[in-house]
Design a protein around this motif. Structure first.
Motif, mmCIF file in Angstrom:
data_model
loop_
_atom_site.group_PDB
_atom_site.id
_atom_site.type_symbol
_atom_site.label_atom_id
_atom_site.label_comp_id
_atom_site.label_asym_id
_atom_site.label_seq_id
_atom_site.Cartn_x
_atom_site.Cartn_y
_atom_site.Cartn_z
ATOM 1 N N ARG A 194 -108.540 14.052 -9.475
ATOM 2 C CA ARG A 194 -108.020 12.967 -9.439
ATOM 3 C C ARG A 194 -109.075 12.180 -8.559
ATOM 4 N N THR A 227 -108.199 11.962 -15.052
ATOM 5 C CA THR A 227 -106.873 10.997 -15.872
ATOM 6 C C THR A 227 -105.232 12.218 -15.237
ATOM 7 N N VAL A 228 -104.148 12.022 -14.374
ATOM 8 C CA VAL A 228 -103.116 12.926 -14.577
ATOM 9 C C VAL A 228 -102.294 12.041 -15.707
ATOM 10 N N GLY A 286 -98.681 16.161 -11.126
ATOM 11 C CA GLY A 286 -99.595 15.834 -9.712
ATOM 12 C C GLY A 286 -98.957 15.989 -8.353
ATOM 13 N N LEU A 340 -104.231 17.231 -16.635
ATOM 14 C CA LEU A 340 -106.004 16.880 -16.333
ATOM 15 C C LEU A 340 -106.644 16.003 -17.517
#
Length: 536
Positions: free
Chosen positions: A366, A371-372, A376, A392
């Protein structure tokens, strides 16, 4: 506030209806622990804990290296009589064990959940795997081990029989993540082949292995044929390798290398199932709904703590957005829970070390731009080591999650343009344990699967078809291991091949008045004739 052992919650935080709570003290009673540890060698004391709450489960005997040697002495003394038992009688023990496990499965499901934290359905996968192995080797061991005749050096005059002799006492080191399947499931073919086993389970999951031993003894296995020693790997692991006639190890690649080096120094055989960074390929013609459902199973079973689970997800760029929408929605809908009951879609990680690794991989990715899409976060409101299933996007080297095995509920997504690129990127890892290919054209899926450098490939499923097909070999390529479990290789590795050749009528030497020169000429003519007549 932590939930009781009776609550499941969706990953979005909305509570689900509670079920009847049962705690560790309801399952792991003093009587149970005393029963399971009866006769287990160990003058020291240690304990294990449940990841569901962190509380202690049991006080257990802990062995010293000298006591490991004593366990091998007991096993070796019992092994001779066991090896002399007809193979069909040995195999019958496995079939009786099969029935006992199915009839008492609720007991072992509770233990597996308490010791690993996994959801009950995922614990049941272990029951399925063990009974399938028991049935297979219970039925097939006599055929696998049957003496085989071969054509001799000289037709008619030379009779050759190949025998399969047990290696003796197998040293087995079993991991914590699948404590039923990777303890007794791996030991069953060794027993069927006439070996004894001295096994070191992980301390935190020792009760499950001890329960399996109790059932197998009730099924007819002599008690001393299976010795279980409990202790820390660095302390008693070397002693186990030192005294074994063969070593079976499942665990990390790093430790596997150490085990292999110690075994090599003694010139004994070894089988290793090690790490993986397994890939799933979603082709442009895949059924996206089925692929998304399958990805949830492939990535998050046992909270991702499965050697063959998927950690890298390659999706054709033409369908990537549509697939990720479906996959993310299904992942968000997973219910997290710690109840000793069916219903949760995913359970807990096994402990603090796993939680630290998962958190580190996700947080680093991250911070470096990934990008999650969902997840997370740790979920201490459900359990001390619960972590949300996580997807992810935008993962790139040198993020640790890109190349290192996470062994948790985390998957990284990568887009590709053509299948050659997908295969190349899937193979670009030192590991090679399992792969998955999704396509409506199963022949095409099989062709692509054959190009993937992994020991098992599943088309339109994540891992279960290959692993559950116990007549076929299962294991890893490259840094994922040596040797195979299941099928003929899974039992023959626990044997030594012995050739017994009987020469009849004439010796393999000059005879019937021939001198050396005439004998050499006679043998040369015979060898040419054998080629003409296609003798092998």
């Amino acid at each position: 506030m932590t939930d009781s052992l009776g609550t499941t919650r969706p990953t979005d935080g909305n509570p689900a209806a509670p079920t009847t709570a049962r705690g560790a003290q309801d399952v792991v009673t003093p009587d149970l622990v005393a029963r399971l540890t009866r006769g287990v060698i160990g003058s020291g004391r240690t304990s294990n804990h449940t990841p569901l709450t962190g509380e202690q489960l049991a006080d257990l005997p802990e062995a010293t290296p000298d006591e490991v040697a004593t366990a091998f002495e007991r096993a070796r003394a019992a092994q001779h009589a066991w090896a002399a038992t007809p193979v069909r009688q040995r195999a019958a023990v496995l079939l009786r064990f099969h029935d006992l496990v199915l009839s008492r499965q609720s007991e072992v499901l509770d233990l597996i959940q308490l010791e690993t934290g996994k959801a009950r359905l995922h614990a049941h996968e272990e029951v399925q795997a063990v009974v399938m192995a028991a049935r297979h080797y219970g039925r097939r061991a006599p055929a696998y081990l049957k003496p085989k005749g071969h054509g001799g050096a000289v037709p008619v005059l030379t009779k050759v029989v190949e025998l399969r002799q047990p290696r003796g006492v197998v040293g087995q080191i079993a991991p914590w993540n699948y404590p039923f399947e990777l303890s007794v499931g791996d030991a069953l073919p060794a027993f069927a082949a006439g070996n004894a086993v001295v096994m070191k389970p992980d301390t935190e999951t020792a009760l499950t292995a001890l329960w399996a031993r109790e059932q197998l003894i009730e099924a007819g296995l002599p008690a001393d044929v299976w010795q279980i020693v409990i202790g820390e790997g660095p302390v008693i692991g070397p002693a186990l390798v030192e005294h074994a006639d063969y070593v079976s190890f499942t665990g990390s690649t790093r430790t596997g290398r150490e085990v292999a080096q110690r075994a090599a120094a003694r010139l004994i055989g070894v089988s290793l199932e090690l790490g993986g960074k397994n890939a799933m390929l979603v082709l442009r013609d895949a059924d996206l709904d089925k692929a998304a459902e399958g990805a949830v199973r492939a990535c998050f079973a046992s909270a991702g703590q499965l050697c063959v689970s998927i950690e890298r997800l390659f999706v054709d760029e033409s369908v990537a957005d549509a697939f990720l929408e479906k996959f993310t929605a299904r992942t968000k809908a997973l219910k997290l829970g710690t109840a000793l009951a069916f219903g949760a879609g995913m359970g807990s990680l096994a402990g603090e070390r796993q939680l630290e690794t998962v958190s580190r991989h996700v947080d680093e990715a991250r911070s470096k731009g990934a990008t999650v899409l969902t997840g997370g976060q740790a979920r201490p409101d459900i359990g001390p080591y619960v972590y949300e299933p996580t997807i992810l996007d935008g993962v790139e080297a040198p993020m640790s999650v890109c190349t290192e095995e996470t062994f948790g509920p985390v998957v990284s997504v990568y887009r590709f343009r053509d299948e050659d690129e997908a295969v190349e990127r899937a193979n670009a890892t030192p590991y090679g344990l399992n792969s998955s290919v999704w396509t409506k054209d199963t022949r095409r899926g099989g062709r692509i699967g054959a190009r993937l450098r992994s020991g098992t490939v599943n088309v339109n499923e994540g891992y279960a078809p290959a692993y559950g097909s116990v007549r076929a070999p299962m294991g890893g390529m490259k840094d994922s291991g040596l040797g195979r479990r299941h099928g003929s290789e899974g039992i023959l590795k626990f044997t030594e091949a012995q050739t017994v050749a009987t020469q009849r009528l004439l010796p393999m030497a000059p005879s019937m008045g021939m001198d050396d020169e005439k004998y050499a000429a006679f043998m040369s003519r015979s060898l040419r004739a054998m080629k003409v007549f296609r003798l092998r």
